[in-house]
Structures are given as structure tokens and as C-alpha cells.
Design a protein around this motif. Structure first.
Motif, mmCIF file in Angstrom:
data_model
loop_
_atom_site.group_PDB
_atom_site.id
_atom_site.type_symbol
_atom_site.label_atom_id
_atom_site.label_comp_id
_atom_site.label_asym_id
_atom_site.label_seq_id
_atom_site.Cartn_x
_atom_site.Cartn_y
_atom_site.Cartn_z
ATOM 1 N N THR A 77 2.725 -8.578 -4.517
ATOM 2 C CA THR A 77 2.103 -8.684 -5.378
ATOM 3 C C THR A 77 1.686 -7.673 -6.578
ATOM 4 O OG1 THR A 77 0.363 -8.086 -3.248
ATOM 5 C CG2 THR A 77 1.018 -10.606 -4.217
ATOM 6 N N LEU A 78 2.002 -6.678 -5.269
ATOM 7 C CA LEU A 78 1.439 -4.721 -6.459
ATOM 8 C C LEU A 78 1.982 -5.119 -7.572
ATOM 9 C CD1 LEU A 78 0.237 -2.300 -6.573
ATOM 10 C CD2 LEU A 78 2.917 -1.672 -5.199
ATOM 11 N N ASN A 79 1.920 -4.532 -8.651
ATOM 12 C CA ASN A 79 2.572 -4.843 -10.474
ATOM 13 C C ASN A 79 3.010 -3.638 -10.803
ATOM 14 O OD1 ASN A 79 2.626 -4.626 -12.886
ATOM 15 N ND2 ASN A 79 1.281 -6.317 -13.253
ATOM 16 N N ILE A 80 4.500 -3.713 -10.283
ATOM 17 C CA ILE A 80 5.440 -2.162 -10.052
ATOM 18 C C ILE A 80 5.088 -2.121 -11.799
ATOM 19 C CG2 ILE A 80 7.190 -1.570 -9.805
ATOM 20 C CD1 ILE A 80 7.540 -2.719 -7.069
ATOM 21 N N ARG A 81 5.516 -2.601 -12.264
ATOM 22 C CA ARG A 81 5.357 -2.034 -14.023
ATOM 23 C C ARG A 81 4.209 -1.444 -14.468
ATOM 24 N NH1 ARG A 81 8.685 -2.775 -17.568
ATOM 25 N NH2 ARG A 81 9.618 -4.621 -16.827
ATOM 26 N N GLY A 97 4.888 6.518 4.819
ATOM 27 C CA GLY A 97 3.587 5.657 4.562
ATOM 28 C C GLY A 97 3.898 4.310 5.319
ATOM 29 N N LEU A 98 4.300 3.990 6.086
ATOM 30 C CA LEU A 98 4.771 2.787 6.773
ATOM 31 C C LEU A 98 4.450 3.178 8.182
ATOM 32 C CD1 LEU A 98 7.515 0.407 5.583
ATOM 33 C CD2 LEU A 98 4.766 -0.251 4.942
ATOM 34 N N LEU A 127 11.677 7.530 -2.710
ATOM 35 C CA LEU A 127 10.892 7.229 -3.001
ATOM 36 C C LEU A 127 11.122 6.180 -2.169
ATOM 37 C CD1 LEU A 127 10.802 5.546 -6.374
ATOM 38 C CD2 LEU A 127 8.629 6.507 -5.266
ATOM 39 N N ARG A 128 12.553 5.734 -1.336
ATOM 40 C CA ARG A 128 12.201 5.143 0.264
ATOM 41 C C ARG A 128 11.561 5.899 1.448
ATOM 42 N NH1 ARG A 128 15.892 4.727 4.559
ATOM 43 N NH2 ARG A 128 15.877 2.585 4.443
ATOM 44 N N LYS A 129 12.127 7.405 1.449
ATOM 45 C CA LYS A 129 11.773 8.350 2.433
ATOM 46 C C LYS A 129 10.191 8.058 2.248
ATOM 47 C CE LYS A 129 13.659 12.084 4.424
ATOM 48 N NZ LYS A 129 14.081 13.644 3.657
ATOM 49 N N GLN A 130 9.496 8.645 1.464
ATOM 50 C CA GLN A 130 8.211 8.360 0.834
ATOM 51 C C GLN A 130 7.251 6.880 1.850
ATOM 52 O OE1 GLN A 130 7.621 9.543 -2.966
ATOM 53 N NE2 GLN A 130 7.321 11.803 -2.325
ATOM 54 N N SER A 133 0.907 -1.475 -0.047
ATOM 55 C CA SER A 133 0.058 -0.011 0.516
ATOM 56 C C SER A 133 0.578 1.084 0.108
ATOM 57 C CB SER A 133 -1.028 0.163 1.290
ATOM 58 O OG SER A 133 -1.956 1.457 1.387
ATOM 59 N N ALA A 134 1.699 1.185 1.367
ATOM 60 C CA ALA A 134 2.858 2.196 0.554
ATOM 61 C C ALA A 134 3.800 2.547 -0.434
ATOM 62 C CB ALA A 134 3.540 1.923 2.452
ATOM 63 N N THR A 135 4.456 1.548 -1.183
ATOM 64 C CA THR A 135 5.065 1.377 -2.508
ATOM 65 C C THR A 135 4.436 2.469 -3.410
ATOM 66 O OG1 THR A 135 6.109 -0.566 -1.282
ATOM 67 C CG2 THR A 135 6.098 0.438 -3.790
ATOM 68 N N ASP A 136 2.557 1.810 -3.218
ATOM 69 C CA ASP A 136 1.626 2.427 -4.607
ATOM 70 C C ASP A 136 1.566 3.891 -4.825
ATOM 71 O OD1 ASP A 136 0.325 1.919 -6.646
ATOM 72 O OD2 ASP A 136 -1.422 1.296 -5.363
ATOM 73 N N GLU A 137 0.779 4.259 -2.974
ATOM 74 C CA GLU A 137 0.998 5.461 -2.846
ATOM 75 C C GLU A 137 2.368 6.522 -3.233
ATOM 76 O OE1 GLU A 137 -0.145 8.343 0.877
ATOM 77 O OE2 GLU A 137 0.739 5.688 0.587
ATOM 78 N N ALA A 138 3.569 5.486 -2.944
ATOM 79 C CA ALA A 138 4.884 6.547 -3.512
ATOM 80 C C ALA A 138 4.542 6.469 -5.233
ATOM 81 C CB ALA A 138 5.910 6.296 -2.423
ATOM 82 N N LEU A 139 4.240 5.127 -5.571
ATOM 83 C CA LEU A 139 4.793 5.733 -7.138
ATOM 84 C C LEU A 139 4.351 6.171 -7.715
ATOM 85 C CD1 LEU A 139 5.756 1.990 -7.690
ATOM 86 C CD2 LEU A 139 7.531 3.971 -7.811
#
Length: 317
Positions: free
Chosen positions: A287-291, A264-265, A257-260, A205-211
Motif C-alpha cells: 500500500t506504500l506509494n513507492i513512486r 529494518g525488519l 536497499l535490500r540490506k537496509q 515501514s522498513a521499505t519506506d525508511e530505506a527509500l
């Protein structure tokens, strides 16, 4: 592509309102409408208010009036209006666009492909996407409707063309790989079961939000470098900048991105130590499709074989 300027849908139909524009943007639209080319290209004050509301919502969410005004003033208003008028099918806007960018698009394609016929093919393909040969729910969809005015339209077009070039490379690579597997009979082999690593859903969730918060050119650089294995020099050539510029931007992006993601976490209840441990996961275990998140306009594909792990700490909280 001269037919582009002759085949525009009416602005009234393309901008038919479903609901009134957000009230907080009506006064801003009235102010900008009087000093820009909106009326020239058939955009009413309500149309402009709705456009500003859509763009601001994407990047600001809930914001104070002063923040909204500062954001809207920072937009490339003339280029945003031109792009949205073209997306709506305004004939006069298309004539202006073709006069201003047709030759530039060919030059961009030539710079990327280094070959005349390939450059023309690439630029013609982009023309089709910009005009909107693809339909969604029975209506023509123009890629220009995704331009938000945060950067120059020329820079956005360069990024879109570079992305299309990469998409073609991916499709060609998959076709070659499939042909090789067919010859060797590998496509009939029983695939090994996918591992099922345990990944905290809060990380996804945090990764998706940052990207999702990244603009298109930054998503393109990350996808080209980390997922496609492109070199700094190749990416720099596609975007017409110096290699050192790409290196600096990627380094800054990874740290940001790391900071964001850490932030988020933290918002989701993790301690600093738990968040740091969560970031040690291999992105291929998500499972998040980063591409798809990095390259939303391109078809999905397998990750590049190089292993990409969450970046090391940058020493910041």
C-alpha cells in the motif's frame, strides 16, 4: 528570466525565525560564517545555524558533536548558501546564480532533449520552479530550498531537470493513453476489483525508511529504471554520465536497499528467515506509494507494466 534577479523577497521576511537555531550548530555557524559568502547574500549566523540544523537533522538525526561537525564540513557550503539565499529571494544571490548557471541549465536541457526549442522550454520551466512561482500556504516556495549541499549544485540541478523531463513524459503518456481509451470506450468499462493481498506492515515501514534515506539522484535512477522502464543508456544520457556508471550504481543501490530493509525488519522483531520471506512480495502489493517516495516532486502515476520484485540476495547479512 532576467526578472528573477529583480523580484526577490527580502531576506528578513523569508528567514523570519520561528524559534532560535539549535544550540549545537551556533558555534559551527559562527566558524563557517566568517569564511564563506553568507554575509554577502544576507544570511546571518542564526540563519546559517538553522540551515545546518535542518540539513543535519534530515540525514543524521540524533548524533554526537564530532559526527555533526564532520558532516557539516563535508557539505558544499558555498553552493548551499547560494541556493538557500536564492530560495529566500536575495537579489544579489540570484544575480550570482544566473551568471553561474543560466547557460549551463540550457546546455543540460539540450543534452537531455536534443532539440533547441524543447531545451529552452525545459530550462525555462526549471527556472520558474527554482525561483518559486508555486506558493504554499500563501508563501512563495523555491525548489532550491530542498538542495542540501551533499553533492554539487550543478549535479543537483541536472538531476532535477532530468526528473522534470521524465515528469513531462509521464504526463504526455497518460494523456495519450486517455485519448486512446476514449476512442475505444474503455474508460466506461467497469474496473475489476483490486486484489487485497496480505502484506506485513513492517515491510512497508522498513521499505519506506530505506527509500527515505536515499538522496534525490539515487531515487531518480531507481524510479526511472524500475518504474518508468527507462534503459540504462537513457538514464545515463539524462545525467550526463556513462552507461556503465548507471549500471554499477543501480546494482550497488539494489544491494544496499535490500540490506537496509532486512536490517529494518530485524529491528522490528523479524528473524532473518522471516525477513527474507517478506522480501519475496511483489512491490505492487504494497500500500506504500513507492513512486511518490522515489519521486517526491512529481505527480503520482501507475506503475510501469514490468513486474518489479524484491531483489535476490546478494550474499551479505
Amino acid at each position: 528570466m532576467s526578472s528573477i534577479a529583480k523580484d526577490g523577497d527580502s531576506m528578513d521576511r523569508a528567514t523570519q525565525p520561528v524559534a532560535g537555531p539549535p544550540p549545537e550548530f551556533q558555534s559551527l555557524a559562527a566558524e563557517f560564517h566568517a569564511t564563506c559568502s553568507a554575509e554577502k547574500f544576507g544570511l546571518t549566523c542564526d540563519d546559517l545555524a538553522r540551515i545546518l540544523g535542518d540539513v543535519a537533522q534530515k540525514y543524521l538525526g540524533a548524533a554526537l558533536p564530532a559526527q555533526i561537525r564532520a558532516f557539516c564540513v563535508s557539505l558544499k557550503m558555498e553552493e548551499l548558501i547560494l541556493a538557500r539565499a536564492c530560495a529566500a529571494g536575495n537579489e544579489r544571490a540570484w544575480e550570482t546564480f544566473m551568471l553561474r548557471y543560466r547557460e549551463k541549465l540550457y546546455e543540460m536541457g539540450l543534452h537531455i532533449t536534443r532539440e533547441d526549442s524543447a531545451a529552452r522550454d525545459l530550462s525555462d520551466s526549471l527556472y520558474a520552479d527554482l525561483y518559486g512561482t508555486v506558493t504554499r500556504e500563501g508563501e512563495r516556495f523555491s525548489k532550491l530550498s530542498s538542495y542540501t549541499g551533499r553533492g554539487s549544485l550543478e549535479g543537483w540541478l541536472r538531476t532535477v531537470m532530468a526528473q522534470e523531463h521524465v515528469n513531462r513524459y509521464r504526463r504526455q503518456k497518460r494523456m495519450v493513453s486517455l485519448d486512446e481509451e476514449t476512442e475505444e470506450g474503455e474508460q466506461f468499462a467497469t474496473p475489476e476489483p483490486d486484489p487485497t493481498p496480505s502484506v506485513d506492515p513492517r515491510l512497508e515501514s522498513a521499505t519506506d525508511e530505506a527509500l527515505a534515506a536515499l538522496p534525490g539522484d539515487e531515487r531518480f535512477m531507481l524510479a526511472a529504471y524500475f518504474l518508468d522502464g527507462r534503459t540504462l543508456a537513457e538514464i545515463a544520457r539524462m545525467l550526463s554520465v556513462h552507461e556503465s556508471t548507471i549500471s554499477r550504481k543501480l546494482d550497488k543501490l539494489v544491494k544496499l536497499l535490500r540490506k537496509q530493509i532486512l536490517a529494518g525488519l530485524g529491528r522490528q522483531g523479524m528473524s532473518r528467515r522471516q525477513a527474507e520471506e517478506a522480501l519475496a512480495v511483489d512491490v505492487r502489493d504494497l500500500t506504500l506509494n513507492i513512486r511518490d517516495r522515489l519521486a517526491q516532486d512529481s505527480p503520482g502515476g501507475a506503475f510501469h507494466k514490468k513486474k518489479v520484485v524484491a531483489p535476490a540476495g546478494d550474499g551479505s547479512d
